[in-house]
Design a protein around this motif. Structure first.
Motif, PDB file in Angstrom:
ATOM      1  N   GLU A 296       3.159  46.376 -61.563  1.00  0.00           N
ATOM      2  CA  GLU A 296       2.158  45.449 -61.741  1.00  0.00           C
ATOM      3  C   GLU A 296       2.593  44.173 -62.005  1.00  0.00           C
ATOM      4  O   GLU A 296       1.878  43.405 -61.472  1.00  0.00           O
ATOM      5  CB  GLU A 296       1.011  46.070 -62.832  1.00  0.00           C
ATOM      6  N   GLN A 297       3.440  43.928 -62.729  1.00  0.00           N
ATOM      7  CA  GLN A 297       3.984  42.615 -63.257  1.00  0.00           C
ATOM      8  C   GLN A 297       4.693  42.044 -61.862  1.00  0.00           C
ATOM      9  O   GLN A 297       4.446  40.685 -61.672  1.00  0.00           O
ATOM     10  CB  GLN A 297       4.961  42.885 -64.096  1.00  0.00           C
ATOM     11  N   ILE A 298       5.481  42.842 -61.194  1.00  0.00           N
ATOM     12  CA  ILE A 298       6.058  42.353 -59.990  1.00  0.00           C
ATOM     13  C   ILE A 298       5.103  41.750 -59.117  1.00  0.00           C
ATOM     14  O   ILE A 298       5.097  40.816 -58.179  1.00  0.00           O
ATOM     15  CB  ILE A 298       6.902  43.304 -59.156  1.00  0.00           C
ATOM     16  N   ARG A 299       3.773  42.633 -58.672  1.00  0.00           N
ATOM     17  CA  ARG A 299       2.473  42.287 -57.963  1.00  0.00           C
ATOM     18  C   ARG A 299       2.240  40.902 -58.299  1.00  0.00           C
ATOM     19  O   ARG A 299       1.836  39.949 -57.761  1.00  0.00           O
ATOM     20  CB  ARG A 299       1.726  43.089 -57.816  1.00  0.00           C
ATOM     21  N   MET A 300       1.829  40.695 -59.855  1.00  0.00           N
ATOM     22  CA  MET A 300       1.514  39.425 -60.309  1.00  0.00           C
ATOM     23  C   MET A 300       2.161  38.366 -60.098  1.00  0.00           C
ATOM     24  O   MET A 300       1.820  37.261 -59.730  1.00  0.00           O
ATOM     25  CB  MET A 300       1.306  39.546 -61.738  1.00  0.00           C
ATOM     26  N   ILE A 301       3.632  38.343 -60.044  1.00  0.00           N
ATOM     27  CA  ILE A 301       4.597  37.349 -59.668  1.00  0.00           C
ATOM     28  C   ILE A 301       4.335  36.984 -58.248  1.00  0.00           C
ATOM     29  O   ILE A 301       4.174  35.854 -57.656  1.00  0.00           O
ATOM     30  CB  ILE A 301       5.836  37.543 -59.901  1.00  0.00           C
ATOM     31  N   GLY A 302       4.181  38.266 -57.244  1.00  0.00           N
ATOM     32  CA  GLY A 302       3.957  37.769 -55.626  1.00  0.00           C
ATOM     33  C   GLY A 302       2.832  37.089 -55.564  1.00  0.00           C
ATOM     34  O   GLY A 302       2.699  36.260 -54.492  1.00  0.00           O
ATOM     35  N   GLU A 303       1.692  37.471 -56.120  1.00  0.00           N
ATOM     36  CA  GLU A 303       0.560  36.826 -55.994  1.00  0.00           C
ATOM     37  C   GLU A 303       0.537  35.416 -56.196  1.00  0.00           C
ATOM     38  O   GLU A 303      -0.282  34.563 -55.653  1.00  0.00           O
ATOM     39  CB  GLU A 303      -0.568  37.639 -56.753  1.00  0.00           C
ATOM     40  N   ARG A 304       1.432  34.934 -57.254  1.00  0.00           N
ATOM     41  CA  ARG A 304       1.405  33.445 -57.329  1.00  0.00           C
ATOM     42  C   ARG A 304       2.628  32.834 -56.921  1.00  0.00           C
ATOM     43  O   ARG A 304       2.910  31.614 -57.168  1.00  0.00           O
ATOM     44  CB  ARG A 304       1.499  33.535 -58.863  1.00  0.00           C
TER      45      ARG A 304
END
Ligand SMILES: [Zn+2]
Length: 347
Positions: A226-234
């Motif tokens: 979930e955290q990896i996806r949050m970094i990717g989105e930004r």
């Protein structure tokens, strides 16, 4: 050497020539501990940097527990002072504060240092100090290491257990001031609640300078899907760490390091993964056994990857990425391109 081996070696040479960017290295701490000696950079580090074609190093200010709370500021300034003195004594290094300076260093054949801070202990609770460290060249800040400080809480070396709250009011001020000054926010080490909170109060690209994926080593200190996806989105970048790839020594291999890169890539694409080796074996082996045991009790026993313990081994990584089927353009993004994009956009 066979013709195939020859062509792989040439391909490695070509890929390495553009340089390797490692966004986390505890260099200032080691220079400070060796402050009675001169030319430590040239004699102890330059040969390995050169062998690995290292072009940019995130040089992390970190304050060990034994200096806190009284001497946090003094030791941080001394670490920076040693980095400046050692850099001035050599033709081969430059401390850089902007993307343009990184490029200039590259053009003149110098290895660039970007000063980073791992844990805001040197600031105490005084936001004014942040401006001072910015002027000295600090360009990325992670609020915490594993311990709790004036800004927030670190993720623990277990699957859960850090406080449920995120940042303190001071921590939020530091984050806002970093964005205003142009300091990159580094989410390595922060606890899950702090991670979320930082992303909710910032707008720029976040980085995680050195971490591993929880899928392979499930501790809060590492990063969840979930955290990896949050970094990717930004459109941020995650630097893959070499010392927490697995809780088991036998699984701490170069191949498993590449598994971490592949996992991030699979979730958020090739544009958000880079290197944050966090090479630490050279410090660890200088310690007496009592101190190594203390580290194991406080955090964990690090399992070093035998063929990835120092910067001269960067070539082994490039070799393995080729063997694992990564194309040249993707390898270049991992080795340097993605970090360069962050510098270009933020510094
Ligand atoms: Zn760290």
């Amino acid at each position: 050497m066979t013709a195939i081996e020859q062509s792989i070696e040439e391909r490695i040479d070509r890929l390495q020539t553009g340089g390797i960017i490692d966004m986390h290295f505890d260099l200032p701490m080691d220079l400070y501990e060796k402050r009675q000696r001169r030319d430590v950079l040239e004699t102890e580090f330059l040969p390995e940097f050169e062998a690995g074609n290292v072009s940019v190093v995130g040089a992390a200010i970190y304050i060990e527990d034994r200096y806190l709370p009284q001497n946090g500021l003094r030791v941080a300034l001394d670490q920076i002072a040693r980095l400046y003195a050692e850099t001035a004594a050599s033709e081969r290094f430059a401390i850089c504060k902007s993307y343009r300076e990184v490029q200039e260093a590259r053009e003149t054949g110098k290895i660039a240092f970007l000063i980073t801070m791992e844990g805001i202990e040197p600031l105490g609770t005084d936001l004014n100090q942040l401006r001072v460290f910015y002027e000295l060249g600090v360009r990325a800040i992670g609020l915490t290491h594993a311990r709790t400080n004036a800004a927030g809480h670190g993720g623990v070396f277990a699957a859960s257990g850090s406080p449920a709250e995120g940042l303190t009011p001071f921590g939020r001020e530091v984050v806002r001031e970093c964005e205003a000054l142009g300091v990159i926010i580094d989410l390595a080490h922060i606890n899950p609640a702090g991670f979320k909170e930082i992303l909710s109060i910032t707008t720029k690209q976040p980085i995680v300078s050195h971490t591993n994926v929880r899928r392979y080593y499930d501790i809060e200190r590492n990063i969840s899907d979930e955290q990896i996806r949050m970094i990717g989105e930004r459109r941020g970048v995650i630097g893959v760490n070499s010392i927490l790839v697995s809780p088991r020594a036998e699984e701490s291999t170069l191949d498993h390091y590449v598994d971490h890169i592949e996992h991030v890539t699979k979730l958020i694409g090739i544009d958000s993964v880079g290197i944050g080796f966090d090479f630490f074996e050279f410090i660890y082996r200088q310690w007496p056994e009592s101190r190594q045991k203390e580290l194991a009790a406080k955090f964990t026993t690090p399992h070093f990857i035998p063929d990835l313990t120092n910067h001269s081994h960067a070539r082994n990584l490039t070799h393995r990425l080729i063997e694992r089927g990564f194309g040249d353009a993707d390898i270049e993004k991992i080795l340097r391109g993605n970090w360069l994009r962050i510098f270009k956009e933020l510094l």
